[in-house]
Design a protein around this motif. Structure first.
Motif, PDB file in Angstrom:
ATOM      1  N   LEU A   8       0.852  -1.190   0.000  1.00  0.00           N
ATOM      2  CA  LEU A   8       0.000   0.000   0.000  1.00  0.00           C
ATOM      3  C   LEU A   8       0.886   1.237   0.000  1.00  0.00           C
ATOM      4  CD1 LEU A   8      -2.494  -0.912   2.895  1.00  0.00           C
ATOM      5  CD2 LEU A   8      -2.894  -1.152   0.444  1.00  0.00           C
ATOM      6  N   MET A   9       0.440   2.262  -0.698  1.00  0.00           N
ATOM      7  CA  MET A   9       1.098   3.561  -0.637  1.00  0.00           C
ATOM      8  C   MET A   9       0.019   4.553  -0.245  1.00  0.00           C
ATOM      9  SD  MET A   9       3.393   5.434  -3.539  1.00  0.00           S
ATOM     10  CE  MET A   9       4.756   4.310  -3.526  1.00  0.00           C
ATOM     11  N   VAL A  10       0.211   5.226   0.878  1.00  0.00           N
ATOM     12  CA  VAL A  10      -0.794   6.165   1.384  1.00  0.00           C
ATOM     13  C   VAL A  10      -0.148   7.491   1.750  1.00  0.00           C
ATOM     14  CG1 VAL A  10      -2.215   4.277   2.307  1.00  0.00           C
ATOM     15  CG2 VAL A  10      -0.620   5.441   3.798  1.00  0.00           C
ATOM     16  N   ASN A  11      -0.970   8.557   1.765  1.00  0.00           N
ATOM     17  CA  ASN A  11      -0.444   9.842   2.201  1.00  0.00           C
ATOM     18  C   ASN A  11      -0.659  10.003   3.707  1.00  0.00           C
ATOM     19  OD1 ASN A  11      -3.133  10.570   2.502  1.00  0.00           O
ATOM     20  ND2 ASN A  11      -3.172  11.898   0.716  1.00  0.00           N
ATOM     21  N   LYS A  12      -0.211  11.129   4.260  1.00  0.00           N
ATOM     22  CA  LYS A  12      -0.307  11.350   5.711  1.00  0.00           C
ATOM     23  C   LYS A  12      -1.742  11.375   6.209  1.00  0.00           C
ATOM     24  CE  LYS A  12       3.976  13.846   6.605  1.00  0.00           C
ATOM     25  NZ  LYS A  12       4.569  15.135   6.952  1.00  0.00           N
ATOM     26  N   GLN A  13      -2.682  11.689   5.320  1.00  0.00           N
ATOM     27  CA  GLN A  13      -4.099  11.716   5.706  1.00  0.00           C
ATOM     28  C   GLN A  13      -4.717  10.315   5.662  1.00  0.00           C
ATOM     29  OE1 GLN A  13      -2.887  14.067   3.240  1.00  0.00           O
ATOM     30  NE2 GLN A  13      -2.491  15.356   5.029  1.00  0.00           N
ATOM     31  N   GLY A  14      -3.950   9.330   5.222  1.00  0.00           N
ATOM     32  CA  GLY A  14      -4.445   7.958   5.172  1.00  0.00           C
ATOM     33  C   GLY A  14      -5.162   7.610   3.882  1.00  0.00           C
ATOM     34  N   GLN A  15      -5.077   8.494   2.870  1.00  0.00           N
ATOM     35  CA  GLN A  15      -5.707   8.206   1.583  1.00  0.00           C
ATOM     36  C   GLN A  15      -4.809   7.273   0.783  1.00  0.00           C
ATOM     37  OE1 GLN A  15      -5.741  12.399   0.678  1.00  0.00           O
ATOM     38  NE2 GLN A  15      -7.979  12.390   0.596  1.00  0.00           N
ATOM     39  N   ILE A  16      -5.383   6.195   0.274  1.00  0.00           N
ATOM     40  CA  ILE A  16      -4.617   5.214  -0.478  1.00  0.00           C
ATOM     41  C   ILE A  16      -4.332   5.758  -1.869  1.00  0.00           C
ATOM     42  CG2 ILE A  16      -4.625   2.888  -1.459  1.00  0.00           C
ATOM     43  CD1 ILE A  16      -6.465   2.084   0.877  1.00  0.00           C
ATOM     44  N   ASP A  36      -7.066  -0.872   9.259  1.00  0.00           N
ATOM     45  CA  ASP A  36      -6.233  -1.262  10.409  1.00  0.00           C
ATOM     46  C   ASP A  36      -4.753  -1.004  10.149  1.00  0.00           C
ATOM     47  OD1 ASP A  36      -8.513  -2.100  11.683  1.00  0.00           O
ATOM     48  OD2 ASP A  36      -8.125  -4.252  11.439  1.00  0.00           O
ATOM     49  N   VAL A  37      -4.285  -1.404   8.973  1.00  0.00           N
ATOM     50  CA  VAL A  37      -2.863  -1.255   8.644  1.00  0.00           C
ATOM     51  C   VAL A  37      -2.485   0.228   8.586  1.00  0.00           C
ATOM     52  CG1 VAL A  37      -1.181  -1.563   6.774  1.00  0.00           C
ATOM     53  CG2 VAL A  37      -2.633  -3.462   7.466  1.00  0.00           C
ATOM     54  N   ILE A  38      -3.313   1.014   7.925  1.00  0.00           N
ATOM     55  CA  ILE A  38      -3.010   2.445   7.784  1.00  0.00           C
ATOM     56  C   ILE A  38      -3.027   3.129   9.149  1.00  0.00           C
ATOM     57  CG2 ILE A  38      -3.876   4.627   6.842  1.00  0.00           C
ATOM     58  CD1 ILE A  38      -4.812   2.919   4.376  1.00  0.00           C
ATOM     59  N   LYS A  39      -4.071   2.858   9.942  1.00  0.00           N
ATOM     60  CA  LYS A  39      -4.142   3.444  11.291  1.00  0.00           C
ATOM     61  C   LYS A  39      -2.933   3.037  12.124  1.00  0.00           C
ATOM     62  CE  LYS A  39      -8.928   3.801  12.406  1.00  0.00           C
ATOM     63  NZ  LYS A  39     -10.036   3.185  13.099  1.00  0.00           N
ATOM     64  N   GLY A  40      -2.610   1.754  12.063  1.00  0.00           N
ATOM     65  CA  GLY A  40      -1.505   1.225  12.859  1.00  0.00           C
ATOM     66  C   GLY A  40      -0.167   1.844  12.502  1.00  0.00           C
ATOM     67  N   CYS A  41       0.094   2.026  11.220  1.00  0.00           N
ATOM     68  CA  CYS A  41       1.390   2.575  10.790  1.00  0.00           C
ATOM     69  C   CYS A  41       1.457   4.097  10.947  1.00  0.00           C
ATOM     70  CB  CYS A  41       1.692   2.178   9.352  1.00  0.00           C
ATOM     71  SG  CYS A  41       2.001   0.417   9.145  1.00  0.00           S
ATOM     72  N   LEU A  42       0.377   4.790  10.619  1.00  0.00           N
ATOM     73  CA  LEU A  42       0.397   6.253  10.701  1.00  0.00           C
ATOM     74  C   LEU A  42       0.441   6.752  12.147  1.00  0.00           C
ATOM     75  CD1 LEU A  42      -2.080   7.459   7.912  1.00  0.00           C
ATOM     76  CD2 LEU A  42       0.390   7.215   7.804  1.00  0.00           C
ATOM     77  N   SER A  43      -0.056   5.943  13.079  1.00  0.00           N
ATOM     78  CA  SER A  43      -0.090   6.381  14.478  1.00  0.00           C
ATOM     79  C   SER A  43       1.250   6.189  15.187  1.00  0.00           C
ATOM     80  CB  SER A  43      -1.186   5.633  15.229  1.00  0.00           C
ATOM     81  OG  SER A  43      -0.869   4.258  15.295  1.00  0.00           O
ATOM     82  N   ARG A  44       2.190   5.532  14.544  1.00  0.00           N
ATOM     83  CA  ARG A  44       3.489   5.265  15.184  1.00  0.00           C
ATOM     84  C   ARG A  44       4.395   6.492  15.120  1.00  0.00           C
ATOM     85  NH1 ARG A  44       4.520   0.069  16.361  1.00  0.00           N
ATOM     86  NH2 ARG A  44       6.741   0.194  15.985  1.00  0.00           N
ATOM     87  N   LYS A  45       5.249   6.596  16.117  1.00  0.00           N
ATOM     88  CA  LYS A  45       6.199   7.718  16.164  1.00  0.00           C
ATOM     89  C   LYS A  45       7.399   7.403  15.280  1.00  0.00           C
ATOM     90  CE  LYS A  45       5.013   8.970  20.915  1.00  0.00           C
ATOM     91  NZ  LYS A  45       4.237   7.825  21.406  1.00  0.00           N
ATOM     92  N   LYS A  46       8.105   8.442  14.843  1.00  0.00           N
ATOM     93  CA  LYS A  46       9.269   8.257  13.972  1.00  0.00           C
ATOM     94  C   LYS A  46      10.361   7.425  14.631  1.00  0.00           C
ATOM     95  CE  LYS A  46       8.759  12.101  10.901  1.00  0.00           C
ATOM     96  NZ  LYS A  46       9.351  12.783   9.822  1.00  0.00           N
ATOM     97  N   GLU A  47      10.463   7.510  15.965  1.00  0.00           N
ATOM     98  CA  GLU A  47      11.517   6.775  16.690  1.00  0.00           C
ATOM     99  C   GLU A  47      11.206   5.282  16.791  1.00  0.00           C
ATOM    100  OE1 GLU A  47       9.645   9.227  19.011  1.00  0.00           O
ATOM    101  OE2 GLU A  47      10.460  10.528  17.472  1.00  0.00           O
TER     102      GLU A  47
END
Length: 146
Positions: A8-16, A36-47
């Protein structure tokens, strides 16, 4: 058995912006999986680590400017190899589009799929050489010009 299950390739807003599946998943399940995947990955911190366990998958993701590339792989797949594959994919896109942007992907989706299809076949990595990956696309471009 396919190693790479989906990309998947999504933007910061979670749009595929791009989705590619290498195994059959029902549309209803696909929609909830993507959420689930988008929420899970976008919610993670850079560290935090770029590898996440999710249900029967390992998720490998990388952020490039405003775009995230997320790959679901089987549990026995090498995360670092997939992490490098994602980087190679983005480098190929950069080479072809000369500094790829979200708009390049949105308006040239078929070309992005050609690049991805040259790199991954049936969920297996088949090519990593940038020149070989781009060769068919450059031939198509020359044919379109003439």
């Amino acid at each position: 058995m396919t190693m790479i299950k989906f990309l998947l390739m999504v933007n910061k807003q979670g749009q595929i912006r791009l989705s590619k599946y290498y195994e059959h998943i029902d549309l209803a399940k696909r929609a909830s999986l993507e959420v689930d995947v988008i929420k899970g990955c976008l919610s993670r911190k850079k560290e935090e680590c770029s590898f996440v366990e999710y249900k029967d998958y390992k998720l490998v993701y990388r952020q490039y400017a405003s775009l995230f590339v997320m790959v679901g792989v089987s549990e026995n797949e090498n995360e670092l190899a997939v992490y490098e594959l994602v980087h190679n994919f983005v480098e190929v896109l950069d080479k072809y589009f000369s500094r790829v942007s979200e708009l390049d992907i949105m308006f040239n989706l078929e070309k992005v799929h050609v690049i991805l299809d040259e790199m991954i076949l049936n969920g297996h990595i088949v090519e990593t050489n940038k020149s070989r990956i781009l060769a068919p696309l450059l031939v198509l471009d020359k044919m379109a010009e003439s």
